[in-house]
Design a protein around this motif. Structure first.
Motif, short mmCIF file in Angstrom:
data_model
loop_
_atom_site.label_atom_id
_atom_site.label_comp_id
_atom_site.label_asym_id
_atom_site.label_seq_id
_atom_site.Cartn_x
_atom_site.Cartn_y
_atom_site.Cartn_z
N ILE A 89 37.48 30.13 16.23
CA ILE A 89 37.65 28.90 17.02
C ILE A 89 38.68 28.02 16.31
O ILE A 89 38.42 27.53 15.20
CB ILE A 89 36.31 28.14 17.15
N PRO A 90 39.85 27.80 16.91
CA PRO A 90 40.87 26.97 16.26
C PRO A 90 40.49 25.49 16.28
O PRO A 90 39.78 25.03 17.17
CB PRO A 90 42.13 27.23 17.08
N PHE A 91 40.98 24.74 15.28
CA PHE A 91 40.72 23.30 15.23
C PHE A 91 41.91 22.60 14.61
O PHE A 91 42.74 23.20 13.91
CB PHE A 91 39.45 23.00 14.43
N GLU A 92 42.00 21.29 14.86
CA GLU A 92 43.03 20.43 14.26
C GLU A 92 42.43 19.03 14.12
O GLU A 92 41.97 18.44 15.09
CB GLU A 92 44.28 20.39 15.14
N VAL A 93 42.43 18.51 12.88
CA VAL A 93 41.86 17.20 12.59
C VAL A 93 42.89 16.36 11.84
O VAL A 93 43.41 16.79 10.80
CB VAL A 93 40.57 17.32 11.74
N LEU A 94 43.19 15.18 12.36
CA LEU A 94 44.16 14.27 11.73
C LEU A 94 43.52 13.58 10.53
O LEU A 94 42.40 13.06 10.62
CB LEU A 94 44.64 13.23 12.74
N LEU A 95 44.24 13.57 9.41
CA LEU A 95 43.75 12.91 8.20
C LEU A 95 44.14 11.44 8.25
O LEU A 95 45.22 11.04 7.83
CB LEU A 95 44.34 13.59 6.96
N LYS A 96 43.23 10.65 8.76
CA LYS A 96 43.47 9.22 8.93
C LYS A 96 42.38 8.45 8.19
O LYS A 96 41.19 8.62 8.46
CB LYS A 96 43.46 8.85 10.42
N PRO A 97 42.76 7.57 7.25
CA PRO A 97 41.74 6.82 6.50
C PRO A 97 41.06 5.77 7.37
O PRO A 97 41.54 5.40 8.43
CB PRO A 97 42.55 6.18 5.38
N LYS A 98 39.93 5.28 6.88
CA LYS A 98 39.23 4.20 7.56
C LYS A 98 40.08 2.94 7.51
O LYS A 98 41.00 2.82 6.70
CB LYS A 98 37.88 3.95 6.88
N LEU A 99 39.75 1.99 8.36
CA LEU A 99 40.50 0.73 8.43
C LEU A 99 40.51 0.04 7.06
O LEU A 99 39.48 -0.04 6.40
CB LEU A 99 39.88 -0.17 9.49
N ASN A 100 41.68 -0.42 6.66
CA ASN A 100 41.88 -1.13 5.39
C ASN A 100 41.65 -0.24 4.16
O ASN A 100 41.37 -0.73 3.07
CB ASN A 100 40.98 -2.36 5.30
N ARG A 101 41.75 1.07 4.35
CA ARG A 101 41.65 2.01 3.24
C ARG A 101 42.93 2.82 3.15
O ARG A 101 43.72 2.88 4.09
CB ARG A 101 40.47 2.96 3.42
N GLN A 102 43.15 3.44 1.99
CA GLN A 102 44.23 4.41 1.84
C GLN A 102 43.67 5.63 1.14
O GLN A 102 42.62 5.56 0.50
CB GLN A 102 45.41 3.83 1.05
N LEU A 103 44.36 6.74 1.29
CA LEU A 103 43.90 7.98 0.67
C LEU A 103 44.48 8.10 -0.72
O LEU A 103 45.70 8.11 -0.90
CB LEU A 103 44.31 9.18 1.53
N TYR A 104 43.61 8.17 -1.71
CA TYR A 104 44.02 8.38 -3.09
C TYR A 104 44.10 9.88 -3.37
O TYR A 104 43.53 10.69 -2.64
CB TYR A 104 43.02 7.73 -4.06
N GLU A 105 44.78 10.23 -4.44
CA GLU A 105 44.89 11.64 -4.79
C GLU A 105 43.54 12.19 -5.26
O GLU A 105 42.73 11.48 -5.85
CB GLU A 105 45.94 11.85 -5.88
N THR A 106 43.33 13.48 -4.97
CA THR A 106 42.12 14.15 -5.43
C THR A 106 42.03 14.06 -6.95
O THR A 106 43.01 14.27 -7.66
CB THR A 106 42.13 15.62 -5.00
N TYR A 107 40.82 13.76 -7.43
CA TYR A 107 40.62 13.61 -8.88
C TYR A 107 39.17 13.94 -9.23
O TYR A 107 38.25 13.42 -8.60
CB TYR A 107 40.96 12.18 -9.31
N HIS A 108 38.98 14.82 -10.20
CA HIS A 108 37.65 15.18 -10.67
C HIS A 108 37.49 14.65 -12.09
O HIS A 108 37.97 15.27 -13.05
CB HIS A 108 37.46 16.70 -10.65
N GLY A 109 36.84 13.50 -12.23
CA GLY A 109 36.61 12.92 -13.54
C GLY A 109 35.16 13.05 -13.96
O GLY A 109 34.37 13.77 -13.34
N VAL A 110 34.81 12.34 -15.00
CA VAL A 110 33.43 12.33 -15.48
C VAL A 110 32.63 11.22 -14.81
O VAL A 110 31.52 11.43 -14.33
CB VAL A 110 33.39 12.16 -17.02
N PHE A 111 33.22 10.02 -14.72
CA PHE A 111 32.52 8.87 -14.16
C PHE A 111 33.13 8.42 -12.84
O PHE A 111 32.55 7.59 -12.15
CB PHE A 111 32.52 7.72 -15.17
N ILE A 112 34.30 8.96 -12.48
CA ILE A 112 34.94 8.68 -11.18
C ILE A 112 35.39 10.00 -10.59
O ILE A 112 36.03 10.81 -11.27
CB ILE A 112 36.14 7.73 -11.33
N THR A 113 35.06 10.21 -9.32
CA THR A 113 35.47 11.43 -8.62
C THR A 113 36.00 11.05 -7.24
O THR A 113 35.35 10.30 -6.51
CB THR A 113 34.31 12.43 -8.47
N ILE A 114 37.19 11.55 -6.91
CA ILE A 114 37.78 11.35 -5.58
C ILE A 114 37.84 12.72 -4.93
O ILE A 114 38.62 13.58 -5.37
CB ILE A 114 39.17 10.71 -5.66
#
Length: 317
Positions: A89-114
């Motif tokens: 089943i094909p799909f397409e989803v637009l990557l759009k952030p919530k209002l007043n948000r922006q997309l940060y880069e993926t990050y795997h930390g110890v105390f912060i994870t995006i």
């Protein structure tokens, strides 16, 4: 019955405003009924405190809720039947952030994870367990004029106007901090050059180190990448410093006046462009560690700023 999600882009790296394009693959051994198929995209910034700070910042600990960047739901099918064999089943989803948000880069930390997750759920009739499949995809900044935080814009602007920012440093017994008795510190003089403290994440961190003089034998010279994760709100701030990776660049008693190259690759996911927001900060340092034969340790901490784009790419923009 088996469920899988296959993205068209094999490296799973996307930027804000692009679309996730792929197929849902359902492999069924027999003809079967379903009660609905759905897709959801969830992106959050997770923050937590170390156990040593929970008592100190209990009010913050209770308010350190995840920051939602994306929360999208797509209904693929309400109900129906699936034939035996493989169904795509094909799909397409637009990557759009919530209002007043922006997309940060993926990050795997110890105390912060995006983290960015794509989940597919297939609901089955009563007495049959629903099937879920979750995969992670990755976000990188698209261009310098992308709608990212002002701190990142300042970093990019600084890199564009000044180019690289090299750093010369020198280590002597007099330059060492937090030493009770400097008379017990062996005599040494070490100098070094960092090619740039404004670092493009796709290129290595480079420089050189020269041992001009050291009256003690040297056991090892190491290069550490350190993350500084800060979480905070009106109640207070908590800063945690942890090591990401440690690379030995010299083994044994290094020859004097011989340039020793400094070279380190930034690891994927565990490093990201320097990020400063109202609720959290992700910053980085390079630590040069020289271990002497008598177990004295000489260190030099070098703050760095990481950006996504190299100078050549910025000029092209």
């Amino acid at each position: 019955m088996e469920l899988d999600i296959r993205l068209k882009r094999s490296n799973k790296v996307y930027t804000e405003g692009e679309s996730l394009i792929g197929v849902i693959v359902i492999d069924s051994k027999s003809d079967s009924k379903h009660e609905g198929i759905s897709l959801s995209v969830d992106a959050t910034v997770q923050m937590q405190l170390s156990t040593k700070n929970v008592g100190i910042f209990e009010a913050f600990y209770n308010s350190a809720k995840p920051i939602t960047l994306i929360n999208q739901f797509v209904e693929i099918s309400k109900n129906g039947r699936l034939p035996s064999g493989k169904t795509e089943i094909p799909f397409e989803v637009l990557l759009k952030p919530k209002l007043n948000r922006q997309l940060y880069e993926t990050y795997h930390g110890v105390f912060i994870t995006i983290q960015y997750l794509l989940k597919c759920e297939l609901k089955r009739p009563m007495l049959n367990k629903d099937i879920q499949k979750v995969i992670e995809f990755f976000i990188e900044y698209n261009r310098p004029n992308n709608e990212i935080s002002s701190s990142i814009k300042n970093l990019i602007s600084f890199g564009r106007t000044t180019g690289t920012k090299s750093l010369n440093f020198q280590l002597t017994p007099e330059s060492i901090q937090n030493v009770r008795d400097k008379n017990r510190v062996p005599k040494f003089r070490i100098k070094g050059l960092i090619d740039s403290t404004i670092c493009y994440i796709g290129e290595p961190f480079t420089g050189e180190l020269i041992i001009e003089h050291c009256e003690q034998l040297i056991k090892s010279i190491e290069l550490q990448l350190v993350r500084i994760e800060t979480c905070g709100c009106a109640e207070g701030y908590a800063c945690e410093i942890t090591e990401i990776q440690n690379i030995q660049i010299g083994d044994g008693d290094i020859g004097r006046l011989v340039p020793l190259p400094i070279y380190m690759i930034f690891p994927r996911l565990f490093a990201c462009p320097t990020l400063i927001t109202n609720n959290f900060k992700i910053e980085f340092e390079i630590k040069i560690v020289i271990i002497l034969d008598d177990n004295h340790i000489i260190t030099e901490n070098i703050p760095i700023k990481i950006i996504r784009y190299s100078q050549l790419e910025l000029q092209k923009k």
